[in-house]
Design an enzyme around this catalytic site. Sequence first.
Site, PDB file in Angstrom:
ATOM      1  N   LYS A  34     -48.091  21.324  26.944  1.00 33.40           N
ATOM      2  CA  LYS A  34     -49.687  21.629  26.833  1.00 33.40           C
ATOM      3  C   LYS A  34     -50.423  21.307  28.078  1.00 33.40           C
ATOM      4  CE  LYS A  34     -50.671  16.940  24.888  1.00 33.40           C
ATOM      5  NZ  LYS A  34     -51.171  16.106  23.882  1.00 33.40           N
ATOM      6  N   GLY A  38     -44.082  17.925  34.517  1.00 30.64           N
ATOM      7  CA  GLY A  38     -43.845  16.751  35.107  1.00 30.64           C
ATOM      8  C   GLY A  38     -44.215  15.546  34.003  1.00 30.64           C
ATOM      9  N   LYS A  50     -46.038   4.895  42.275  1.00 29.52           N
ATOM     10  CA  LYS A  50     -45.340   4.406  43.522  1.00 29.52           C
ATOM     11  C   LYS A  50     -45.864   5.030  44.772  1.00 29.52           C
ATOM     12  CE  LYS A  50     -43.519   2.889  40.789  1.00 29.52           C
ATOM     13  NZ  LYS A  50     -43.562   2.937  39.246  1.00 29.52           N
ATOM     14  N   GLY A 171     -49.031  -8.599  31.202  1.00 28.76           N
ATOM     15  CA  GLY A 171     -48.382  -8.714  32.499  1.00 28.76           C
ATOM     16  C   GLY A 171     -46.683  -8.241  32.464  1.00 28.76           C
ATOM     17  N   GLY A 172     -46.642  -6.990  31.636  1.00 22.59           N
ATOM     18  CA  GLY A 172     -45.511  -6.286  31.805  1.00 22.59           C
ATOM     19  C   GLY A 172     -45.147  -5.542  33.047  1.00 22.59           C
ATOM     20  N   ILE A 174     -46.326  -2.455  33.989  1.00 22.50           N
ATOM     21  CA  ILE A 174     -47.364  -1.724  34.379  1.00 22.50           C
ATOM     22  C   ILE A 174     -48.427  -2.682  34.967  1.00 22.50           C
ATOM     23  CG2 ILE A 174     -49.348  -0.160  33.735  1.00 22.50           C
ATOM     24  CD1 ILE A 174     -47.665   1.214  31.844  1.00 22.50           C
ATOM     25  N   HIS A 420     -22.259  -5.032  57.540  1.00 21.87           N
ATOM     26  CA  HIS A 420     -22.735  -6.279  58.060  1.00 21.87           C
ATOM     27  C   HIS A 420     -23.670  -5.832  59.224  1.00 21.87           C
ATOM     28  CE1 HIS A 420     -23.697 -10.326  58.742  1.00 21.87           C
ATOM     29  NE2 HIS A 420     -23.482  -9.930  60.134  1.00 21.87           N
TER      30      HIS A 420
HETATM   31  P1  NAD Z   1     -44.894  -3.777  28.376  1.00 18.02           P
HETATM   32  O1  NAD Z   1     -44.801  -3.840  26.916  1.00 18.02           O
HETATM   33  O2  NAD Z   1     -44.008  -3.806  29.238  1.00 18.02           O
HETATM   34  O3  NAD Z   1     -45.861  -4.928  28.595  1.00 18.02           O
HETATM   35  C1  NAD Z   1     -47.149  -5.123  27.633  1.00 18.02           C
HETATM   36  C2  NAD Z   1     -47.541  -6.619  28.191  1.00 18.02           C
HETATM   37  O4  NAD Z   1     -48.851  -6.782  27.386  1.00 18.02           O
HETATM   38  C3  NAD Z   1     -46.487  -7.449  27.289  1.00 18.02           C
HETATM   39  O5  NAD Z   1     -46.137  -8.682  28.447  1.00 18.02           O
HETATM   40  C4  NAD Z   1     -47.334  -8.214  26.093  1.00 18.02           C
HETATM   41  O6  NAD Z   1     -46.926  -9.548  26.001  1.00 18.02           O
HETATM   42  C5  NAD Z   1     -48.649  -8.306  26.675  1.00 18.02           C
HETATM   43  N1  NAD Z   1     -49.804  -8.165  25.727  1.00 18.02           N
HETATM   44  C6  NAD Z   1     -49.768  -7.314  24.603  1.00 18.02           C
HETATM   45  N2  NAD Z   1     -51.211  -7.685  24.047  1.00 18.02           N
HETATM   46  C7  NAD Z   1     -51.646  -8.670  24.517  1.00 18.02           C
HETATM   47  C8  NAD Z   1     -53.029  -9.489  24.505  1.00 18.02           C
HETATM   48  N3  NAD Z   1     -53.617  -9.228  23.480  1.00 18.02           N
HETATM   49  N4  NAD Z   1     -53.151 -10.545  25.435  1.00 18.02           N
HETATM   50  C9  NAD Z   1     -52.390 -10.731  26.524  1.00 18.02           C
HETATM   51  N5  NAD Z   1     -51.125  -9.871  26.783  1.00 18.02           N
HETATM   52  C10 NAD Z   1     -50.831  -8.923  25.890  1.00 18.02           C
HETATM   53  O7  NAD Z   1     -45.799  -2.490  28.656  1.00 18.02           O
HETATM   54  P2  NAD Z   1     -46.495  -1.801  29.798  1.00 18.02           P
HETATM   55  O8  NAD Z   1     -46.050  -2.880  30.912  1.00 18.02           O
HETATM   56  O9  NAD Z   1     -47.753  -1.238  29.388  1.00 18.02           O
HETATM   57  O10 NAD Z   1     -45.338  -0.748  30.130  1.00 18.02           O
HETATM   58  C11 NAD Z   1     -45.183   0.321  28.954  1.00 18.02           C
HETATM   59  C12 NAD Z   1     -43.729   0.944  29.242  1.00 18.02           C
HETATM   60  O11 NAD Z   1     -43.710   1.780  30.489  1.00 18.02           O
HETATM   61  C13 NAD Z   1     -42.619  -0.093  29.351  1.00 18.02           C
HETATM   62  O12 NAD Z   1     -41.692   0.451  28.387  1.00 18.02           O
HETATM   63  C14 NAD Z   1     -42.126  -0.066  30.696  1.00 18.02           C
HETATM   64  O13 NAD Z   1     -40.887  -0.284  30.830  1.00 18.02           O
HETATM   65  C15 NAD Z   1     -42.437   1.478  31.070  1.00 18.02           C
HETATM   66  N6  NAD Z   1     -42.865   1.499  32.646  1.00 18.02           N
HETATM   67  C16 NAD Z   1     -41.867   1.391  33.441  1.00 18.02           C
HETATM   68  C17 NAD Z   1     -42.076   1.204  34.753  1.00 18.02           C
HETATM   69  C18 NAD Z   1     -40.773   1.018  35.802  1.00 18.02           C
HETATM   70  O14 NAD Z   1     -39.759   1.214  35.429  1.00 18.02           O
HETATM   71  N7  NAD Z   1     -41.129   0.941  37.010  1.00 18.02           N
HETATM   72  C19 NAD Z   1     -43.326   1.380  35.338  1.00 18.02           C
HETATM   73  C20 NAD Z   1     -44.305   1.720  34.232  1.00 18.02           C
HETATM   74  C21 NAD Z   1     -44.081   1.618  32.948  1.00 18.02           C
END
Ligand code: NAD
Length: 435
Positions: A34, A38, A50, A171-172, A174, A420
């Site tokens: 849509k 990509g 990145k 703190g995931g 992203i 090395h």
């Molecule tokens: P995530 O699930 O990795 O992290 C979300 C975080 O938000 C969790 O740690 C959670 O505990 C926290 N959270 C949720 N509700 C909250 C609140 N009310 N208060 C405080 N903290 C809260 O999600 P993301 O970081 O949004 O990433 C989404 C997906 O995209 C993931 O599956 C990730 O692996 C993927 N992704 C991967 C990459 C990579 O591989 N480099 C890059 C970007 C995204």
Amino acid sequence: MQQYDLIIIGGGPGGYECAAAAAARGRKVALVEKSQLGGTCLNRGCVPTKCLCAAAARIIDLSDDADFGIEVGPWSADFARARSRAEGVISELRCDIEAMLSNVDLYNAEARLGEGHTVIAGADFLKGHEIVIATGARPAPFPAPGGEYVIDSDDFLKLYSPAEAMAIVGGGVIGVEFASVLAAYGVKVTVLEYCAEILPGFDAEVAKRLRTALTRRGIKFITSAKVTGVDASHTVNYEAKGKSLTLECDMVVSAVGRRPVLPEGLDKAGVATDSRGFITVDETYCTSAPGIYAIGDVNGRCMLAHAASAQARIVAGISESMGVIPSVVFSTPECASVGAKVDDSPAYSAVKIPFAANAKAQAEGSAAGLLKLVYETDSRRIAGCQAVGAHAGELIALAAMAIDAGNTIETLAHHSVFAHPGISELIQQAAAAAK
Ligand code: NAD
């Protein structure tokens, strides 16, 4: 009604990879997208992030206090130019995808599923022997009141000018990558994370190391913090240690996970979803409707672009191992994980090696880092690897291959010769240090 062997809905890394692989095997393939080819990865995910991470890493190199004897004159870092550069990278990569799809019929429309393996793509009616749903995911809604005062990752990647003080909720992966970029540009960043440690799901010791490194770069982390709302002046309300607290800032970014994007008509096609809203699939990625598959983020199995592409190749008929999927956080320093963590089972042992023990890391001025190699205690087979430090994302690819190949600690320590001085030697150093 156009007839196809395979109709794919969604042109991200799952969809385009599946289309190209199936077309290369002589199948008549349609791909319905849509928006732009990509998907999230190229347009509003991995690739623009990145590009910003690469710019941030250069800034950090310039600001580094390692004694290389380099005097840097006045310099400036323009976020908007780094963001603009990403557009050029995206265009170039999109051309590569278009070239991959030269034998695929492309429909630029929002697809709906109909009965009897039909797909409605705008004014076109298509019928497929098989259908693949690869519609991806979108940012999860902000989990507290005040979502209208918060931007998500899609909005963040459209920004050409960050604010002075920014809060990131989550703190995931992203949240951590965005924080790492923003701090390089001098933004005052605070990350609020619900769990006790950032990057839940990663090895806690490695995640803590990363948090410490990022704290040294000026990022503030508030863990065990539940964000309960944001108000119009961008004050973040949160609960931590039994107290209700506030944080003042100029912009709030939500990075609290992602939710599946479901095409219309799943019920007509007989495609079921699970309790979290993801499309249910079996081990062949087939949905509850025979001949209809779901790959990538939309099935919720592993929300990574490379996992979507691997699933795509399986659905296209190419044999692929899905056992070992590496995951990399492109912060500075990087953090990466593959396979098992030592806490996953009492049958595992781990050996740790600091980057400081590696000649190349020392020479590069990147001695602060840690690599953890996990193995089955009895069989000594490599089971996992986690690392934080320079090049961690590349480093764990070696461990992924070792796991896939069934290599043991002894194979890595004594049967392979590593150049090395090389960062890759860390894997061998860790294996050699195993008791
Ligand atoms: P995530 O699930 O990795 O992290 C979300 C975080 O938000 C969790 O740690 C959670 O505990 C926290 N959270 C949720 N509700 C909250 C609140 N009310 N208060 C405080 N903290 C809260 O999600 P993301 O970081 O949004 O990433 C989404 C997906 O995209 C993931 O599956 C990730 O692996 C993927 N992704 C991967 C990459 C990579 O591989 N480099 C890059 C970007 C995204």
